[in-house]
Design a protein around this motif. Structure first.
Motif, PDB file in Angstrom:
ATOM      1  N   LEU A 447     -23.120   0.915  -1.340  1.00 31.46           N
ATOM      2  CA  LEU A 447     -21.671   0.898  -1.499  1.00 31.46           C
ATOM      3  C   LEU A 447     -21.231   1.592  -2.791  1.00 31.46           C
ATOM      4  O   LEU A 447     -20.228   2.328  -2.804  1.00 31.46           O
ATOM      5  CB  LEU A 447     -21.159  -0.537  -1.468  1.00 31.46           C
ATOM      6  N   VAL A 448     -21.974   1.352  -3.891  1.00 32.26           N
ATOM      7  CA  VAL A 448     -21.613   2.005  -5.152  1.00 32.26           C
ATOM      8  C   VAL A 448     -21.803   3.513  -5.049  1.00 32.26           C
ATOM      9  O   VAL A 448     -20.962   4.298  -5.502  1.00 32.26           O
ATOM     10  CB  VAL A 448     -22.439   1.425  -6.320  1.00 32.26           C
ATOM     11  N   PHE A 449     -22.904   3.925  -4.429  1.00 27.56           N
ATOM     12  CA  PHE A 449     -23.145   5.361  -4.297  1.00 27.56           C
ATOM     13  C   PHE A 449     -22.066   6.017  -3.437  1.00 27.56           C
ATOM     14  O   PHE A 449     -21.553   7.091  -3.779  1.00 27.56           O
ATOM     15  CB  PHE A 449     -24.516   5.610  -3.674  1.00 27.56           C
ATOM     16  N   SER A 450     -21.698   5.379  -2.342  1.00 31.89           N
ATOM     17  CA  SER A 450     -20.683   5.968  -1.463  1.00 31.89           C
ATOM     18  C   SER A 450     -19.317   6.012  -2.143  1.00 31.89           C
ATOM     19  O   SER A 450     -18.510   6.912  -1.878  1.00 31.89           O
ATOM     20  CB  SER A 450     -20.590   5.195  -0.151  1.00 31.89           C
ATOM     21  N   PHE A 451     -19.054   5.046  -3.043  1.00 26.09           N
ATOM     22  CA  PHE A 451     -17.802   5.054  -3.803  1.00 26.09           C
ATOM     23  C   PHE A 451     -17.693   6.324  -4.629  1.00 26.09           C
ATOM     24  O   PHE A 451     -16.642   6.986  -4.664  1.00 26.09           O
ATOM     25  CB  PHE A 451     -17.748   3.815  -4.699  1.00 26.09           C
ATOM     26  N   GLY A 452     -18.779   6.699  -5.320  1.00 24.80           N
ATOM     27  CA  GLY A 452     -18.768   7.915  -6.125  1.00 24.80           C
ATOM     28  C   GLY A 452     -18.901   9.181  -5.305  1.00 24.80           C
ATOM     29  O   GLY A 452     -18.385  10.236  -5.676  1.00 24.80           O
ATOM     30  N   ALA A 453     -19.581   9.078  -4.151  1.00 26.43           N
ATOM     31  CA  ALA A 453     -19.837  10.264  -3.333  1.00 26.43           C
ATOM     32  C   ALA A 453     -18.551  10.885  -2.800  1.00 26.43           C
ATOM     33  O   ALA A 453     -18.514  12.082  -2.494  1.00 26.43           O
ATOM     34  CB  ALA A 453     -20.762   9.913  -2.172  1.00 26.43           C
ATOM     35  N   GLU A 454     -17.481  10.100  -2.698  1.00 20.74           N
ATOM     36  CA  GLU A 454     -16.213  10.645  -2.219  1.00 20.74           C
ATOM     37  C   GLU A 454     -15.723  11.785  -3.115  1.00 20.74           C
ATOM     38  O   GLU A 454     -15.131  12.760  -2.629  1.00 20.74           O
ATOM     39  CB  GLU A 454     -15.156   9.548  -2.141  1.00 20.74           C
ATOM     40  N   VAL A 455     -15.968  11.665  -4.432  1.00 21.34           N
ATOM     41  CA  VAL A 455     -15.591  12.737  -5.352  1.00 21.34           C
ATOM     42  C   VAL A 455     -16.659  13.829  -5.365  1.00 21.34           C
ATOM     43  O   VAL A 455     -16.340  15.029  -5.353  1.00 21.34           O
ATOM     44  CB  VAL A 455     -15.367  12.183  -6.771  1.00 21.34           C
ATOM     45  N   ILE A 456     -17.932  13.454  -5.383  1.00 20.18           N
ATOM     46  CA  ILE A 456     -19.015  14.437  -5.437  1.00 20.18           C
ATOM     47  C   ILE A 456     -18.942  15.398  -4.256  1.00 20.18           C
ATOM     48  O   ILE A 456     -19.233  16.594  -4.382  1.00 20.18           O
ATOM     49  CB  ILE A 456     -20.383  13.723  -5.488  1.00 20.18           C
ATOM     50  N   GLU A 457     -18.520  14.895  -3.102  1.00 17.73           N
ATOM     51  CA  GLU A 457     -18.422  15.742  -1.909  1.00 17.73           C
ATOM     52  C   GLU A 457     -17.383  16.848  -2.055  1.00 17.73           C
ATOM     53  O   GLU A 457     -17.402  17.824  -1.296  1.00 17.73           O
ATOM     54  CB  GLU A 457     -18.096  14.882  -0.680  1.00 17.73           C
ATOM     55  N   HIS A 458     -16.497  16.732  -3.015  1.00 20.87           N
ATOM     56  CA  HIS A 458     -15.504  17.784  -3.240  1.00 20.87           C
ATOM     57  C   HIS A 458     -16.096  18.999  -3.951  1.00 20.87           C
ATOM     58  O   HIS A 458     -15.448  20.050  -3.990  1.00 20.87           O
ATOM     59  CB  HIS A 458     -14.336  17.240  -4.069  1.00 20.87           C
ATOM     60  N   LEU A 459     -17.309  18.853  -4.522  1.00 27.19           N
ATOM     61  CA  LEU A 459     -17.956  20.016  -5.134  1.00 27.19           C
ATOM     62  C   LEU A 459     -18.225  21.052  -4.050  1.00 27.19           C
ATOM     63  O   LEU A 459     -18.791  20.733  -3.002  1.00 27.19           O
ATOM     64  CB  LEU A 459     -19.260  19.608  -5.815  1.00 27.19           C
TER      65      LEU A 459
END
Length: 485
Positions: A447-459
């Motif tokens: 859950l923590v990783f997916s929370f941050g991945a929402e922004v990382i996916e914008h790279l």
């Protein structure tokens, strides 16, 4: 001998009461001879400025020439610094940001170019055209894939009169800077210029890789560097730029004070990826200024995980209609870190569109996140569509986040929204995993990783995305039991 950057018309003489015995002032040793002062000046700020001046004098004496544009920047900054003071917690912009890490250290500007021994551990491991910049000095480059007409390099090496005219117009044309922007203007050893001519589309992103030298973590010394970048993208041009900050040695102490300025021409597009993973004992205060002409697009993705004190001052101004601005930010504090974003977006013309997403994860009881986001929609910015959202995860007791989303709307035909959410992981989400036989640790980690991945996916680049995901996951693994409980 180099003439002082402080104009005599702005200065008064203030004699030390003990001229034969140097005084210690905020980590500096005050000079035993008269120092220029203004009645409203902050002695600590002036001491930093004068030390920067000495550092620049040393660098200038070892180089063949100094660019007129760079001298213009230094002169303008020197005039501005005379009326500035060091920020404290009593000042609203720094109410939640403690700068004592800098204030009570012995600050020493980096005053010599990098030597071969300083470059151990520094690499340019990237598939893109790149520059390697150490403490503001370009030490390596690989630019063979850039199109004709694109210039990337030192301001002093510009040979084109057309490019130099544009640089002179904007090199000191941003007048919204604060103290740290001004100190950078005084102490920048060089300005790295990125110029994209009208109608030119740069296929591959330009990777700017910044490294800082530092002192031992046990020392009270703080090496101070001021990298500066000016990016000019003319009408219809397109550019992707990756701005990455690292340290060759993770145990070093230093203060990096970079500035990057963008001029995005009419119909131009810029995609800006900003990765900050400085040393754990470092201070990193960064200023980004963006000027957008009509029909232009500027997209920023920021991933900030390093430094003990990290602050990003971001200012975007739309100076034409039909302009698009997208800002996505992820901050992670896994120790006693402060991750701070202060952003300002000014819309002055019709049909502007902006989206801002800020996410923060604090996984340490002494960690802190700060977000102060201001969107100002002025009278003539009719039919504006602006959205702002900040979401924070606090994974430890006493972890702290201070958020202030802020909309100032003067126009009356707009579509604007903002929101904020702060919480630990939702019990319902954890129960969903547990009910399917997945243990609590794995559930929290996912859950923590997916929370941050929402922004990382914008790279926008897959190799960079994979690199950041691995770094982010490794930091989460380093917290107690994989992720904070």
């Amino acid at each position: 001998m180099m003439t002082s950057i402080f104009p005599s018309s702005y200065c008064l003489k203030l004699l030390s009461p003990f001229p034969s015995k140097p005084r210690t002032l905020g980590g500096f040793q005050a000079r035993p001879f008269p120092i220029p002062r203004v009645a409203t000046s902050d002695p600590f700020v002036l001491q930093i400025a004068e030390t920067l001046e000495d550092s620049i004098a040393t660098l200038s004496s070892s180089s063949s020439s100094s660019s007129p544009a760079l001298q213009k920047l230094r002169d303008t900054s020197a005039e501005s610094v005379l009326s500035m003071s060091w920020p404290s917690r009593r000042d609203e912009p720094f109410r939640f940001t403690d700068t004592s890490l800098i204030r009570y250290s012995q600050i020493h500007p980096v005053n010599v170019p990098p030597l071969s021994d300083d470059l151990i551990g520094i690499s340019s491991d990237t598939q893109f055209p790149n520059l390697v910049i150490v403490d503001g000095c370009i030490i390596a480059s690989e630019l063979s894939e850039l199109p004709d007409g694109v210039y990337v390099g030192s301001i002093s090496n510009i040979s084109s009169e057309t490019i130099m005219e544009s640089v002179l117009e904007f090199v000191s044309g941003f007048h919204v800077g604060d103290l740290f922007w001004t100190l950078n203007g005084i102490g920048a050893p060089d300005v790295t210029v990125v110029f994209v001519p009208a109608g030119c589309r740069v296929e591959n992103p330009l990777h700017l890789m910044f490294y800082s030298r530092g002192s031992d973590s046990e020392s009270n010394q703080l090496l101070f560097s001021n990298p500066r970048i000016l990016v000019l993208v003319e009408k219809g041009g397109e550019l992707g730029i990756i701005e990455e900050y690292s340290s060759a040695d993770g145990d070093k102490r230093y203060w990096a004070n970079p500035v990057i300025e963008f001029v995005v021409g009419e119909g131009a597009k810029v995609h800006h990826s900003y990765i900050q993973k400085q040393a754990a004992a470092a201070a990193h205060i960064k200023s980004t200024f963006v000027r957008q002409e009509s029909n232009s697009s500027y997209k920023l993705v920021e991933i900030s995980t390093g430094a003990k004190l990290s602050r990003h001052n971001l200012h975007v101004q739309q100076v034409g209609p039909d302009t698009v601005t997208e800002l996505s930010t992820l901050h992670l504090s896994i120790s006693d870190q402060t991750q701070d974003l202060h952003s300002s977006l000014v819309l002055d013309h019709p049909r502007g569109r902006s989206r801002q997403l800020h996410k923060c994860i604090v996984a340490h009881s002494s960690g802190q996140g700060v977000f102060d986001g201001n969107v100002k929609v002025n009278r003539y910015a009719q039919q504006t569509d602006a959205g702002q959202l900040t979401r924070s995860l606090l994974l430890e007791p006493r972890a702290t986040v201070n958020v202030k989303p802020n909309l100032q709307i003067i126009a009356d035909d707009v579509k604007c929204s903002h929101g904020a959410a702060i919480s630990d992981l939702e019990k319902g989400q954890l129960f969903y995993f547990l009910a399917r036989g997945i243990d609590l640790k794995t559930a929290r980690k996912a859950l923590v990783f997916s929370f941050g991945a929402e922004v990382i996916e914008h790279l926008p680049y897959s190799s960079l995305r994979e690199k950041v995901e691995n770094h982010f996951q490794g930091l989460l693994e380093s917290t107690p039991q994989g992720v904070a409980q």
